[in-house]
Design an enzyme around this catalytic site. Structure first.
Site, short mmCIF file in Angstrom:
data_model
loop_
_atom_site.label_atom_id
_atom_site.label_comp_id
_atom_site.label_asym_id
_atom_site.label_seq_id
_atom_site.Cartn_x
_atom_site.Cartn_y
_atom_site.Cartn_z
N ASN A 261 52.77 64.47 -2.40
CA ASN A 261 53.57 63.27 -2.15
C ASN A 261 52.67 62.04 -2.00
O ASN A 261 52.98 60.97 -2.52
CB ASN A 261 54.43 63.44 -0.89
N LYS B 174 47.52 63.26 22.99
CA LYS B 174 48.16 62.65 21.80
C LYS B 174 48.11 61.12 21.91
O LYS B 174 47.87 60.43 20.93
CB LYS B 174 49.62 63.13 21.74
N ARG C 66 52.60 67.18 12.60
CA ARG C 66 52.53 66.89 14.03
C ARG C 66 53.75 66.10 14.44
O ARG C 66 54.24 65.28 13.67
CB ARG C 66 51.32 65.99 14.33
N ASN D 71 59.94 60.03 7.24
CA ASN D 71 59.39 61.36 6.92
C ASN D 71 60.18 61.96 5.77
O ASN D 71 61.37 61.67 5.60
CB ASN D 71 59.53 62.27 8.15
N HIS E 183 61.28 65.74 4.17
CA HIS E 183 61.36 67.14 4.57
C HIS E 183 62.04 67.94 3.45
O HIS E 183 63.04 67.48 2.88
CB HIS E 183 62.15 67.27 5.88
C1 GAR Z 1 56.38 68.53 1.50
O1 GAR Z 1 57.21 69.47 0.87
C2 GAR Z 1 57.07 67.90 2.69
O2 GAR Z 1 58.45 67.77 2.52
C3 GAR Z 1 56.77 68.91 3.77
O3 GAR Z 1 55.43 69.24 3.55
C4 GAR Z 1 55.19 69.23 2.16
C5 GAR Z 1 53.91 68.51 1.89
O4 GAR Z 1 53.56 68.63 0.54
N1 GAR Z 1 57.01 68.36 5.07
C6 GAR Z 1 57.53 69.06 6.07
O5 GAR Z 1 57.77 70.25 5.99
C7 GAR Z 1 57.78 68.24 7.33
N2 GAR Z 1 58.42 69.02 8.30
P1 GAR Z 1 52.44 67.71 -0.08
O6 GAR Z 1 51.24 67.79 0.87
O7 GAR Z 1 52.14 68.32 -1.42
O8 GAR Z 1 52.98 66.32 -0.17
#
Ligand code: GAR
Length: 191
Positions: free
Chosen positions: A19, A70, A96, A112, A114
Site C-alpha cells: 500500500n 507509547k 499498533r 487506516n 483494513h
Molecule cells: C494490508 O492488507 C492492510 O489492510 C492490513 O495489512 C496489510 C498490509 O499490507 N492492515 C491491517 O490488517 C490493519 N489491521 P502491505 O504492507 O502490503 O500494504
C-alpha cells in the site's frame, strides 16, 4: 487542508509495504495531490523500510522496546510529522494501536485500511479469519482511526465475491482492491 497547494502525508507501516508503494507511485504520478513526506515504521527489518529508501522517502523507524511508553515514541512521531508539515496520516499495515498523543495531535486526520468489511474480522490475519469463517463476500475498509483496534467511523468500503479458499490468491485480490480504494479515498479526503 487548502484546496490547491500540494499536501503532505505520512504513511505508517510495519510490513511488506504494497500500500505504501502504491500511494508513493500515485503521488509521483500526480494522481494524488500530495507528497509522501514520511514513512513511519515500528519494524526496522520490514520490507517497507527498504522500499522507502529505494523510493527516496524519508523515514522515522523506531523499536517500541527502546521507549518507556507509547506516549514517549508517539511524541517523537508527532515531532517528525510536524517538522514536515504532515496533514494526513495513512496507516497501511501499521500493526499498533494508535495512542492518545497521536490521536490528539492529529484529530480527525488519521485513517487506516483494513482487509475486511469492518466491523467483521478486525485485528490481525483478517483474511484468514474470513476464509476460516467461510464467507463468500470479501472486502476492504478505509476508516478514521480511534483508540480501538480497527475501530472508528467508516469512510469507504468495497466488497467483492470470492468462493475459493486460496489465501494467496485472495490476498493478491485484496491488495489490488486496497490500493485503488485507498488512493481514491485519500484523493477525496485531500479535496
Ligand atoms: C494490508 O492488507 C492492510 O489492510 C492490513 O495489512 C496489510 C498490509 O499490507 N492492515 C491491517 O490488517 C490493519 N489491521 P502491505 O504492507 O502490503 O500494504
Amino acid at each position: 487542508m487548502t484546496a490547491c497547494s500540494r499536501h503532505k502525508i505520512a504513511v505508517f507501516a510495519s510490513g511488506q509495504g504494497s500500500n505504501f508503494e502504491a500511494i508513493v507511485r500515485a503521488s509521483l504520478a500526480g494522481e494524488v495531490n500530495a507528497d509522501v513526506a514520511l514513512l513511519v515504521s515500528d519494524n526496522p527489518s520490514a520490507r517497507v523500510c527498504q522500499i522507502a529508501r529505494e523510493m527516496g522517502v524519508e523515514t522515522f523507524v523506531f523499536a517500541a522496546k527502546d521507549y518507556a511508553s507509547k506516549e514517549e515514541y508517539e511524541r517523537l512521531i508527532v515531532e517528525h510529522c510536524r517538522q514536515r508539515e504532515v496533514e494526513l496520516i495513512c496507516l497501511a499495515g501499521y500493526m499498533r494501536i494508535v495512542g492518545r498523543v497521536l490521536l490528539e495531535a492529529y484529530r480527525g486526520a488519521i485513517v487506516n485500511i483494513h482487509p475486511s468489511l469492518l466491523p467483521a474480522f478486525a485485528g490481525a490475519k483478517a483474511i484468514e479469519q474470513a476464509v476460516n469463517y467461510g464467507v463468500k463476500v470479501y472486502g476492504v475498509t478505509v476508516h478514521y482511526v480511534n483508540q480501538t483496534l480497527d475501530g472508528g467511523e467508516i469512510i469507504a468500503q468495497q466488497a467483492f465475491g470470492y468462493e475459493g479458499s486460496d489465501i494467496e490468491e485472495l490476498t493478491t485480490m485484496i491488495h489490488k482492491v486496497e490500493h485503488k480504494l485507498y488512493i481514491d479515498t485519500i484523493k477525496k479526503l485531500l479535496k
